[in-house]
Design an enzyme around this catalytic site. Sequence first.
Site, PDB file in Angstrom:
ATOM      1  N   ARG A 192      58.201  40.876   9.210  1.00 10.02           N
ATOM      2  CA  ARG A 192      59.303  40.419  10.065  1.00 10.02           C
ATOM      3  C   ARG A 192      60.652  40.643   9.375  1.00 10.02           C
ATOM      4  O   ARG A 192      61.657  40.895  10.045  1.00 10.02           O
ATOM      5  CB  ARG A 192      59.102  38.947  10.435  1.00 10.02           C
ATOM      6  N   ALA A 203      49.638  38.904  28.515  1.00 11.69           N
ATOM      7  CA  ALA A 203      50.321  40.057  27.926  1.00 11.69           C
ATOM      8  C   ALA A 203      50.028  41.347  28.680  1.00 11.69           C
ATOM      9  O   ALA A 203      50.939  42.135  28.964  1.00 11.69           O
ATOM     10  CB  ALA A 203      49.908  40.197  26.466  1.00 11.69           C
ATOM     11  N   CYS A 208      45.313  41.816  13.137  1.00  7.99           N
ATOM     12  CA  CYS A 208      44.780  40.941  12.086  1.00  7.99           C
ATOM     13  C   CYS A 208      43.255  40.964  12.098  1.00  7.99           C
ATOM     14  O   CYS A 208      42.614  40.103  11.484  1.00  7.99           O
ATOM     15  CB  CYS A 208      45.301  39.516  12.249  1.00  7.99           C
TER      16      CYS A 208
END
Length: 398
Positions: free
Chosen positions: A213, A280, A340
Amino acid sequence: MTALPALRLNKNEDRRLRAGHVWVFSNEVDTKLTPLTQFEPGQAVLIESAGGQVIGSGYVNPHALICARLVSRDPKYILDQSLLTHRLNIALSLRERLFDAPYYRLAFGDSDGLPGLVVDRYGDIAVVQITTAGMEKLKTEIMAALQKVIHPSAILFRNDSPTRELEGLTSYVETALGEVPETITLEENGVKFAVPLLTGQKTGWFYDQHPNRARFRHYVKGQRVLDVFSYLGAWGVQAAVAGAESVTCVDSSPKAVEAIHHNAELNGVAAKVRVEREDAFEMLRRLRAARERFDVVVIDPPAFIKRKKDIKEGTQAYQRLNQMAMQVLAKDGILVSCSCSYHLHRDELRDILLRNSRHIDRFMEIIEEGHQGPDHPMHPAIPETGYLKAFFVRLLPT
């Protein structure tokens, strides 16, 4: 001290342990000499080769596929409060070198010599997650070790991970010391976030993406940004603070939507941040149909592949998600694609990105690759500890 019982391995099954690994699988045990049924879950043992040589001390769970974990290669040391304190101090010394404030993952399981234990630090609050019977048995000792090492005002056990089922452990959330507020405020890359410790995902915040980030902020100034699977707005709100023209955050959870609004207001960027509560995939489909385009898109989904049996379906989900994300990118757009899922290897995610770029007839270049942060160190003998992947790619017309 009472002598520990032995767990004897089959012939040649010590090779992986001697090469650096710390897991013992149930089919590697000589169950004629040392039947697994004779052990209690979490019991301390000496792990021996087929010839009777002691490899080290560990603990055992006869009901789990990973039936034992090596804790120390010196059999004089067993997992007790003293060793927990020692290992936590070693882990702390690394984090204090790297971080200016006490907001990080203090203990990352096997990688820090603490199999089955994760500790996230939120200032003077420790959030603990135990995933093995051996660590569960030492819950009181873990608390005492934490009090000695970091002197927390509160300790919260977030023992509600699904992986506990594999060890035959129950699921619970418990405040074991002090008082834990509903939310705490942390700062990442100069941006403030209210984090729900009691009810948030995992231990509340995803520290592993911190360096990715930080890099992301360099790509967003003056840009239209789409943050998919936004959770608390970690990517999107930081983009707005870093100078993005506009940010759209997407999450299906009503609590997440409320949190994103709050975190945007906390940083004075509410006017820039639009929040959509939607699935999403549906949102990306709708944006594509409306021909909306974004300069920067970040997709940081939950693990679609949690076990080997999920590989086919999960890989297809990553394929669809990345294709749809590319389809809403502007002509010269940046996509940050994360996974992940350990079972989706880095090369496979790169290949998914390449196939999708070719499918929509775009030229792709990889600008950066990201990994988990240094407070999530990788054990060189355990590939599963190196799970996080992030690709920063640029998409251009061919």
